[in-house]
Design a protein around this motif. Structure first.
Motif, PDB file in Angstrom:
ATOM      1  N   ASP A  93      43.676  43.172  33.444  1.00 54.33           N
ATOM      2  CA  ASP A  93      45.012  42.647  33.680  1.00 54.33           C
ATOM      3  C   ASP A  93      44.854  41.171  34.024  1.00 54.33           C
ATOM      4  O   ASP A  93      44.031  40.814  34.862  1.00 54.33           O
ATOM      5  N   TYR A  94      45.643  40.338  33.366  1.00 56.72           N
ATOM      6  CA  TYR A  94      45.553  38.890  33.560  1.00 56.72           C
ATOM      7  C   TYR A  94      46.765  38.408  34.350  1.00 56.72           C
ATOM      8  O   TYR A  94      47.905  38.758  34.020  1.00 56.72           O
ATOM      9  N   TYR A  95      46.474  37.582  35.357  1.00 57.43           N
ATOM     10  CA  TYR A  95      47.514  37.082  36.253  1.00 57.43           C
ATOM     11  C   TYR A  95      47.519  35.556  36.262  1.00 57.43           C
ATOM     12  O   TYR A  95      46.455  34.930  36.308  1.00 57.43           O
ATOM     13  N   CYS A  96      48.697  34.979  36.251  1.00 63.49           N
ATOM     14  CA  CYS A  96      48.775  33.545  36.502  1.00 63.49           C
ATOM     15  C   CYS A  96      49.222  33.331  37.945  1.00 63.49           C
ATOM     16  O   CYS A  96      49.831  34.212  38.559  1.00 63.49           O
ATOM     17  N   ALA A  97      48.873  32.162  38.472  1.00 64.86           N
ATOM     18  CA  ALA A  97      49.154  31.884  39.870  1.00 64.86           C
ATOM     19  C   ALA A  97      49.318  30.388  40.075  1.00 64.86           C
ATOM     20  O   ALA A  97      48.840  29.588  39.263  1.00 64.86           O
ATOM     21  N   ALA A  98      49.997  30.029  41.163  1.00 61.70           N
ATOM     22  CA  ALA A  98      50.278  28.629  41.483  1.00 61.70           C
ATOM     23  C   ALA A  98      49.658  28.263  42.822  1.00 61.70           C
ATOM     24  O   ALA A  98      49.801  29.014  43.794  1.00 61.70           O
ATOM     25  N   ALA A  99      49.003  27.107  42.844  1.00 55.71           N
ATOM     26  CA  ALA A  99      48.349  26.621  44.057  1.00 55.71           C
ATOM     27  C   ALA A  99      48.754  25.179  44.322  1.00 55.71           C
ATOM     28  O   ALA A  99      49.366  24.531  43.475  1.00 55.71           O
ATOM     29  N   ARG A 100      48.366  24.681  45.476  1.00 58.52           N
ATOM     30  CA  ARG A 100      48.744  23.317  45.851  1.00 58.52           C
ATOM     31  C   ARG A 100      47.634  22.308  45.623  1.00 58.52           C
ATOM     32  O   ARG A 100      47.895  21.105  45.532  1.00 58.52           O
ATOM     33  N   TYR A 101      46.378  22.775  45.535  1.00 60.97           N
ATOM     34  CA  TYR A 101      45.269  21.831  45.470  1.00 60.97           C
ATOM     35  C   TYR A 101      44.350  22.172  44.312  1.00 60.97           C
ATOM     36  O   TYR A 101      44.119  23.336  44.001  1.00 60.97           O
ATOM     37  N   TYR A 102      43.803  21.123  43.693  1.00 59.39           N
ATOM     38  CA  TYR A 102      42.860  21.270  42.581  1.00 59.39           C
ATOM     39  C   TYR A 102      41.482  20.815  43.021  1.00 59.39           C
ATOM     40  O   TYR A 102      41.356  19.816  43.727  1.00 59.39           O
ATOM     41  N   PRO A 103      40.413  21.471  42.564  1.00 56.92           N
ATOM     42  CA  PRO A 103      40.435  22.714  41.788  1.00 56.92           C
ATOM     43  C   PRO A 103      40.622  23.919  42.707  1.00 56.92           C
ATOM     44  O   PRO A 103      40.192  23.895  43.847  1.00 56.92           O
ATOM     45  N   ALA A 104      41.249  24.929  42.192  1.00 56.95           N
ATOM     46  CA  ALA A 104      41.496  26.135  42.983  1.00 56.95           C
ATOM     47  C   ALA A 104      40.851  27.309  42.265  1.00 56.95           C
ATOM     48  O   ALA A 104      41.362  27.767  41.240  1.00 56.95           O
ATOM     49  N   VAL A 105      39.709  27.746  42.771  1.00 55.35           N
ATOM     50  CA  VAL A 105      38.980  28.832  42.128  1.00 55.35           C
ATOM     51  C   VAL A 105      39.002  30.117  42.939  1.00 55.35           C
ATOM     52  O   VAL A 105      38.593  31.169  42.449  1.00 55.35           O
ATOM     53  N   ARG A 106      39.474  30.049  44.165  1.00 49.31           N
ATOM     54  CA  ARG A 106      39.569  31.247  44.994  1.00 49.31           C
ATOM     55  C   ARG A 106      40.996  31.778  44.978  1.00 49.31           C
ATOM     56  O   ARG A 106      41.963  31.009  45.046  1.00 49.31           O
ATOM     57  N   SER A 107      41.121  33.079  44.928  1.00 48.53           N
ATOM     58  CA  SER A 107      42.453  33.671  44.895  1.00 48.53           C
ATOM     59  C   SER A 107      43.240  33.328  46.157  1.00 48.53           C
ATOM     60  O   SER A 107      44.465  33.203  46.115  1.00 48.53           O
ATOM     61  N   THR A 108      42.546  33.130  47.256  1.00 47.15           N
ATOM     62  CA  THR A 108      43.210  32.808  48.517  1.00 47.15           C
ATOM     63  C   THR A 108      43.827  31.409  48.508  1.00 47.15           C
ATOM     64  O   THR A 108      44.626  31.074  49.384  1.00 47.15           O
ATOM     65  N   SER A 109      43.469  30.591  47.528  1.00 47.90           N
ATOM     66  CA  SER A 109      44.036  29.244  47.415  1.00 47.90           C
ATOM     67  C   SER A 109      45.419  29.249  46.770  1.00 47.90           C
ATOM     68  O   SER A 109      46.096  28.233  46.769  1.00 47.90           O
ATOM     69  N   TYR A 110      45.801  30.363  46.206  1.00 50.84           N
ATOM     70  CA  TYR A 110      47.035  30.452  45.444  1.00 50.84           C
ATOM     71  C   TYR A 110      48.161  31.059  46.282  1.00 50.84           C
ATOM     72  O   TYR A 110      47.960  32.054  46.978  1.00 50.84           O
ATOM     73  N   ASP A 111      49.331  30.440  46.155  1.00 50.96           N
ATOM     74  CA  ASP A 111      50.477  30.855  46.962  1.00 50.96           C
ATOM     75  C   ASP A 111      51.402  31.832  46.233  1.00 50.96           C
ATOM     76  O   ASP A 111      52.081  32.631  46.863  1.00 50.96           O
ATOM     77  N   TYR A 112      51.457  31.712  44.918  1.00 52.95           N
ATOM     78  CA  TYR A 112      52.399  32.534  44.141  1.00 52.95           C
ATOM     79  C   TYR A 112      51.656  33.185  42.978  1.00 52.95           C
ATOM     80  O   TYR A 112      50.793  32.560  42.348  1.00 52.95           O
ATOM     81  N   TRP A 113      52.055  34.415  42.687  1.00 52.89           N
ATOM     82  CA  TRP A 113      51.403  35.210  41.647  1.00 52.89           C
ATOM     83  C   TRP A 113      52.438  35.878  40.758  1.00 52.89           C
ATOM     84  O   TRP A 113      53.519  36.270  41.209  1.00 52.89           O
ATOM     85  N   GLY A 114      52.054  36.023  39.483  1.00 48.66           N
ATOM     86  CA  GLY A 114      52.861  36.823  38.584  1.00 48.66           C
ATOM     87  C   GLY A 114      52.477  38.294  38.693  1.00 48.66           C
ATOM     88  O   GLY A 114      51.586  38.661  39.464  1.00 48.66           O
ATOM     89  N   GLN A 115      53.150  39.119  37.896  1.00 49.05           N
ATOM     90  CA  GLN A 115      52.922  40.566  37.933  1.00 49.05           C
ATOM     91  C   GLN A 115      51.770  41.001  37.029  1.00 49.05           C
ATOM     92  O   GLN A 115      51.300  42.138  37.132  1.00 49.05           O
ATOM     93  N   GLY A 116      51.348  40.135  36.145  1.00 46.64           N
ATOM     94  CA  GLY A 116      50.213  40.446  35.289  1.00 46.64           C
ATOM     95  C   GLY A 116      50.602  40.930  33.906  1.00 46.64           C
ATOM     96  O   GLY A 116      51.698  41.454  33.687  1.00 46.64           O
ATOM     97  N   THR A 117      49.693  40.731  32.974  1.00 51.59           N
ATOM     98  CA  THR A 117      49.846  41.240  31.617  1.00 51.59           C
ATOM     99  C   THR A 117      48.505  41.835  31.198  1.00 51.59           C
ATOM    100  O   THR A 117      47.448  41.281  31.489  1.00 51.59           O
ATOM    101  N   GLN A 118      48.560  42.964  30.517  1.00 51.20           N
ATOM    102  CA  GLN A 118      47.346  43.706  30.200  1.00 51.20           C
ATOM    103  C   GLN A 118      46.744  43.244  28.884  1.00 51.20           C
ATOM    104  O   GLN A 118      47.453  43.102  27.880  1.00 51.20           O
ATOM    105  N   VAL A 119      45.439  43.043  28.900  1.00 51.46           N
ATOM    106  CA  VAL A 119      44.689  42.688  27.693  1.00 51.46           C
ATOM    107  C   VAL A 119      43.605  43.743  27.490  1.00 51.46           C
ATOM    108  O   VAL A 119      42.819  44.015  28.399  1.00 51.46           O
ATOM    109  N   THR A 120      43.599  44.326  26.309  1.00 53.23           N
ATOM    110  CA  THR A 120      42.590  45.323  25.974  1.00 53.23           C
ATOM    111  C   THR A 120      41.870  44.885  24.705  1.00 53.23           C
ATOM    112  O   THR A 120      42.515  44.626  23.689  1.00 53.23           O
TER     113      THR A 120
END
Length: 123
Positions: A93-120
Protein backbone atom coordinates in the motif's frame (compact mmCIF):
# COMPACT_ATOMS: atom_id res chain seq x y z
CA UNK A 1 -5.19 20.97 7.75
CA UNK A 2 -4.24 19.14 4.55
CA UNK A 3 -6.27 16.32 3.09
CA UNK A 4 -4.49 13.95 0.73
CA UNK A 5 -6.09 11.46 -1.66
CA UNK A 6 -4.00 8.91 -3.53
CA UNK A 7 -4.98 7.25 -6.80
CA UNK A 8 -3.42 5.22 -9.59
CA UNK A 9 -2.72 1.94 -7.84
CA UNK A 10 -3.55 -1.40 -9.35
CA UNK A 11 -2.28 -4.73 -10.58
CA UNK A 12 0.69 -4.78 -12.93
CA UNK A 13 3.11 -7.41 -14.18
CA UNK A 14 6.76 -7.35 -13.17
CA UNK A 15 8.68 -4.97 -15.39
CA UNK A 16 5.65 -2.76 -15.90
CA UNK A 17 4.92 0.79 -14.84
CA UNK A 18 2.38 2.68 -12.79
CA UNK A 19 1.93 6.35 -11.98
CA UNK A 20 0.52 7.24 -8.60
CA UNK A 21 -1.08 10.61 -7.94
CA UNK A 22 -1.81 12.35 -4.68
CA UNK A 23 -4.23 15.26 -4.76
CA UNK A 24 -4.13 17.75 -1.90
CA UNK A 25 -6.91 19.92 -0.58
CA UNK A 26 -4.93 22.87 0.69
CA UNK A 27 -3.97 25.96 -1.27
CA UNK A 28 -0.87 25.97 0.97
CA UNK A 29 0.31 22.78 -0.76
CA UNK A 30 3.46 24.49 -2.00
CA UNK A 31 4.47 25.16 1.61
CA UNK A 32 4.81 21.45 2.31
CA UNK A 33 7.50 18.92 1.59
CA UNK A 34 5.84 15.84 0.13
CA UNK A 35 6.75 12.21 0.43
CA UNK A 36 5.71 8.71 -0.52
CA UNK A 37 5.85 5.72 1.81
CA UNK A 38 4.78 2.14 1.39
CA UNK A 39 3.74 -0.71 3.64
CA UNK A 40 3.75 -4.32 2.58
CA UNK A 41 1.64 -6.94 4.40
CA UNK A 42 3.24 -7.85 7.71
CA UNK A 43 5.95 -5.21 7.37
CA UNK A 44 6.58 -1.76 8.75
CA UNK A 45 5.89 1.35 6.72
CA UNK A 46 8.99 2.39 4.80
CA UNK A 47 10.18 5.55 3.12
CA UNK A 48 10.13 5.64 -0.68
CA UNK A 49 10.78 9.20 -1.86
CA UNK A 50 10.51 12.85 -0.90
CA UNK A 51 10.44 16.12 -2.80
CA UNK A 52 11.12 19.69 -1.70
CA UNK A 53 8.54 22.47 -1.78
CA UNK A 54 9.63 23.78 -5.17
CA UNK A 55 10.26 20.34 -6.61
CA UNK A 56 13.90 21.16 -7.20
CA UNK A 57 15.24 18.54 -4.81
CA UNK A 58 14.35 14.88 -4.48
CA UNK A 59 15.61 11.98 -2.40
CA UNK A 60 14.94 8.26 -2.77
CA UNK A 61 15.26 5.04 -0.87
CA UNK A 62 18.03 2.88 -2.29
CA UNK A 63 15.52 0.18 -3.14
CA UNK A 64 13.74 2.40 -5.69
CA UNK A 65 16.52 4.70 -6.89
CA UNK A 66 16.74 4.72 -10.66
CA UNK A 67 13.29 3.12 -11.06
CA UNK A 68 10.92 5.55 -9.34
CA UNK A 69 10.56 9.30 -9.83
CA UNK A 70 8.73 11.73 -7.58
CA UNK A 71 7.44 15.01 -8.96
CA UNK A 72 4.92 17.67 -8.08
CA UNK A 73 2.74 20.26 -9.75
CA UNK A 74 2.04 23.04 -7.27
CA UNK A 75 -0.49 24.65 -9.59
CA UNK A 76 -2.49 21.41 -9.60
CA UNK A 77 -1.71 20.76 -5.90
CA UNK A 78 -0.69 17.23 -6.79
CA UNK A 79 2.34 15.05 -6.21
CA UNK A 80 3.18 12.06 -8.38
CA UNK A 81 5.19 8.87 -8.15
CA UNK A 82 6.21 7.35 -11.46
CA UNK A 83 7.14 3.73 -10.90
CA UNK A 84 9.02 1.87 -13.62
CA UNK A 85 10.60 -1.59 -13.83
CA UNK A 86 8.31 -2.75 -11.06
CA UNK A 87 9.22 -5.84 -9.08
CA UNK A 88 7.06 -8.19 -6.99
CA UNK A 89 8.77 -6.79 -3.88
CA UNK A 90 7.28 -3.39 -4.70
CA UNK A 91 3.87 -4.80 -3.81
CA UNK A 92 2.47 -2.66 -0.97
CA UNK A 93 0.00 0.00 0.00
CA UNK A 94 1.45 3.35 -1.04
CA UNK A 95 0.83 6.49 0.99
CA UNK A 96 1.56 10.12 0.30
CA UNK A 97 2.27 12.50 3.15
CA UNK A 98 3.05 16.15 3.86
CA UNK A 99 5.86 17.46 6.04
CA UNK A 100 7.31 20.83 6.97
CA UNK A 101 11.03 20.20 6.53
CA UNK A 102 13.23 18.75 3.79
CA UNK A 103 14.53 16.13 3.55
CA UNK A 104 11.94 14.13 5.43
CA UNK A 105 12.68 10.41 5.43
CA UNK A 106 11.09 9.41 8.73
CA UNK A 107 7.37 8.84 8.97
CA UNK A 108 7.35 10.81 12.22
CA UNK A 109 8.40 13.91 10.25
CA UNK A 110 5.11 13.96 8.38
CA UNK A 111 2.03 15.74 9.68
CA UNK A 112 -0.63 14.64 7.18
CA UNK A 113 -1.27 11.32 5.47
CA UNK A 114 -3.51 9.98 2.77
CA UNK A 115 -5.50 6.76 3.01
CA UNK A 116 -3.26 4.85 0.63
CA UNK A 117 -3.54 3.12 -2.71
CA UNK A 118 -2.73 -0.53 -3.31
CA UNK A 119 -0.06 -1.64 -5.77
CA UNK A 120 0.31 -5.30 -6.65
CA UNK A 121 3.11 -6.53 -8.89
CA UNK A 122 2.73 -10.05 -10.22
CA UNK A 123 5.70 -12.18 -11.23
Amino acid sequence: QVQLVESGGGLVQAGGSLRLSCAASARTFSAYVMGWFRQAPGKEREFVATISRSGGNTYYADSVKGRFAISRDNAKITVYLQMNSLKPEDTADYYCAAARYYPAVRSTSYDYWGQGTQVTVSS
